[in-house]
Design a protein around this motif. Structure first.
Motif, PDB file in Angstrom:
ATOM      1  N   LYS A   6      45.084  48.245  48.984  1.00 48.04           N
ATOM      2  CA  LYS A   6      46.259  47.381  48.777  1.00 48.04           C
ATOM      3  C   LYS A   6      47.061  47.207  50.076  1.00 48.04           C
ATOM      4  O   LYS A   6      48.268  47.004  50.047  1.00 48.04           O
ATOM      5  CB  LYS A   6      47.168  47.937  47.674  1.00 48.04           C
ATOM      6  N   ALA A  23      52.947  31.839  46.615  1.00 49.55           N
ATOM      7  CA  ALA A  23      51.837  31.973  45.673  1.00 49.55           C
ATOM      8  C   ALA A  23      51.408  30.607  45.157  1.00 49.55           C
ATOM      9  O   ALA A  23      52.191  29.642  45.129  1.00 49.55           O
ATOM     10  CB  ALA A  23      52.235  32.876  44.512  1.00 49.55           C
ATOM     11  N   SER A  65      52.053  45.788  45.952  1.00 52.09           N
ATOM     12  CA  SER A  65      51.849  46.176  44.564  1.00 52.09           C
ATOM     13  C   SER A  65      50.693  45.358  43.988  1.00 52.09           C
ATOM     14  O   SER A  65      50.357  44.279  44.494  1.00 52.09           O
ATOM     15  CB  SER A  65      53.119  45.911  43.753  1.00 52.09           C
ATOM     16  N   PRO A  66      50.041  45.851  42.924  1.00 54.69           N
ATOM     17  CA  PRO A  66      48.934  45.087  42.325  1.00 54.69           C
ATOM     18  C   PRO A  66      49.335  43.666  41.932  1.00 54.69           C
ATOM     19  O   PRO A  66      48.554  42.725  42.106  1.00 54.69           O
ATOM     20  CB  PRO A  66      48.550  45.925  41.095  1.00 54.69           C
ATOM     21  N   ASP A  67      50.563  43.496  41.442  1.00 52.07           N
ATOM     22  CA  ASP A  67      51.015  42.173  41.026  1.00 52.07           C
ATOM     23  C   ASP A  67      51.111  41.217  42.220  1.00 52.07           C
ATOM     24  O   ASP A  67      50.645  40.073  42.160  1.00 52.07           O
ATOM     25  CB  ASP A  67      52.370  42.266  40.332  1.00 52.07           C
ATOM     26  N   VAL A  68      51.687  41.698  43.312  1.00 49.87           N
ATOM     27  CA  VAL A  68      51.808  40.857  44.508  1.00 49.87           C
ATOM     28  C   VAL A  68      50.434  40.601  45.118  1.00 49.87           C
ATOM     29  O   VAL A  68      50.137  39.487  45.561  1.00 49.87           O
ATOM     30  CB  VAL A  68      52.750  41.510  45.535  1.00 49.87           C
ATOM     31  N   GLN A  73      47.621  40.255  43.654  1.00 51.23           N
ATOM     32  CA  GLN A  73      46.931  39.207  42.907  1.00 51.23           C
ATOM     33  C   GLN A  73      47.381  37.817  43.326  1.00 51.23           C
ATOM     34  O   GLN A  73      46.607  36.852  43.285  1.00 51.23           O
ATOM     35  CB  GLN A  73      47.161  39.398  41.409  1.00 51.23           C
ATOM     36  N   GLN A  74      48.625  37.705  43.759  1.00 52.03           N
ATOM     37  CA  GLN A  74      49.171  36.400  44.117  1.00 52.03           C
ATOM     38  C   GLN A  74      48.719  35.924  45.503  1.00 52.03           C
ATOM     39  O   GLN A  74      49.027  34.798  45.906  1.00 52.03           O
ATOM     40  CB  GLN A  74      50.696  36.444  44.047  1.00 52.03           C
TER      41      GLN A  74
END
Length: 227
Positions: free
Chosen positions: A141, A164, A187-190, A192-193
């Protein structure tokens, strides 16, 4: 003009942008549109991916180590000259030579890891005064950045943003430090974007934007490319 004609015009314009065929004023206007137009970013990404596909049948050949040093000496002579006193001071002993080899080879142009990057981007100003190479390692990450050329303006800082796909609101990833190389853990959410996103760098006051959005000039921009 029909929607089909608009699409074709933007597709051709995006191709000229990717191939660096636009004049300075046209390029500046196009990059200003990239910040706010998701569809236009899609056109650029399509061109990037289609050109990358042309190299699928070509096996990579690593260049000799001396190539990087020669390129840096040619492209950034001022940087080489600033480093010369340190090289002279260290050249007197074997122990110092070992230290020099470690310092030069460990950072490299981008931090070497046990993993291949998932995404890369070249975040560059239209006149080349600011160029930041970026790569994202999915396993760790880590978004690794190398400022190849350019600095913040006096009394200002450089802030990195992610736009994004499908969003016109930039997301701050952090303020770039004075060091040429840095790493942000996403972070995993960011993370992914990053897919089909765009990275941009703006000129901000010390500490970064006080509003959560770019307040100064957008100095450099570059689409994120999947590998």
């Amino acid at each position: 003009m029909s929607q089909e004609e608009d699409h074709n015009d933007d597709t051709a314009l995006a191709g000229e942008y990717v191939l660096n065929l636009l004049e300075d004023d046209e390029r500046a206007a196009f990059e200003a549109r990239l910040v706010t137009e998701a569809a236009l970013r899609d056109r650029v990404r399509e061109w990037d991916e289609s050109l990358v596909d042309l190299t699928d049948g070509i096996s990579p050949v690593p260049p000799p180590p001396m190539v990087k040093d020669r390129l840096r000496a040619t492209l950034f002579p001022e940087t080489i000259r600033r480093k010369r006193p340190l090289w002279t001071w260290l050249a007197g002993s074997i122990a110092a030579a070992i230290i020099v080899g470690f310092v030069v080879l460990m950072p490299s142009l981008l931090q070497e890891t046990a993993y291949e990057p998932t995404f890369t981007a070249s975040v560059a100003a239209e006149d080349g005064t600011l160029v930041v190479a970026a790569q994202f390692i999915a396993e760790t990450k880590a978004l690794e950045l190398v400022r190849e050329t350019g600095d913040a303006r006096p009394g200002r800082v450089l802030e990195l943003w992610l736009i994004a796909e499908g969003s016109d609101a930039p997301m701050s990833l952090g303020v770039l430090p004075d060091d040429a190389e840095t790493r942000f853990t996403l972070s995993p959410d960011v993370a992914q974007q990053l897919t089909n996103g765009v990275l941009a760098i703006s000129d901000e006051p010390p500490g970064g934007s006080p509003t959560g959005a770019p307040t100064g000039d957008v100095l450099a921009i570059g689409p994120v490319t999947s590998l």
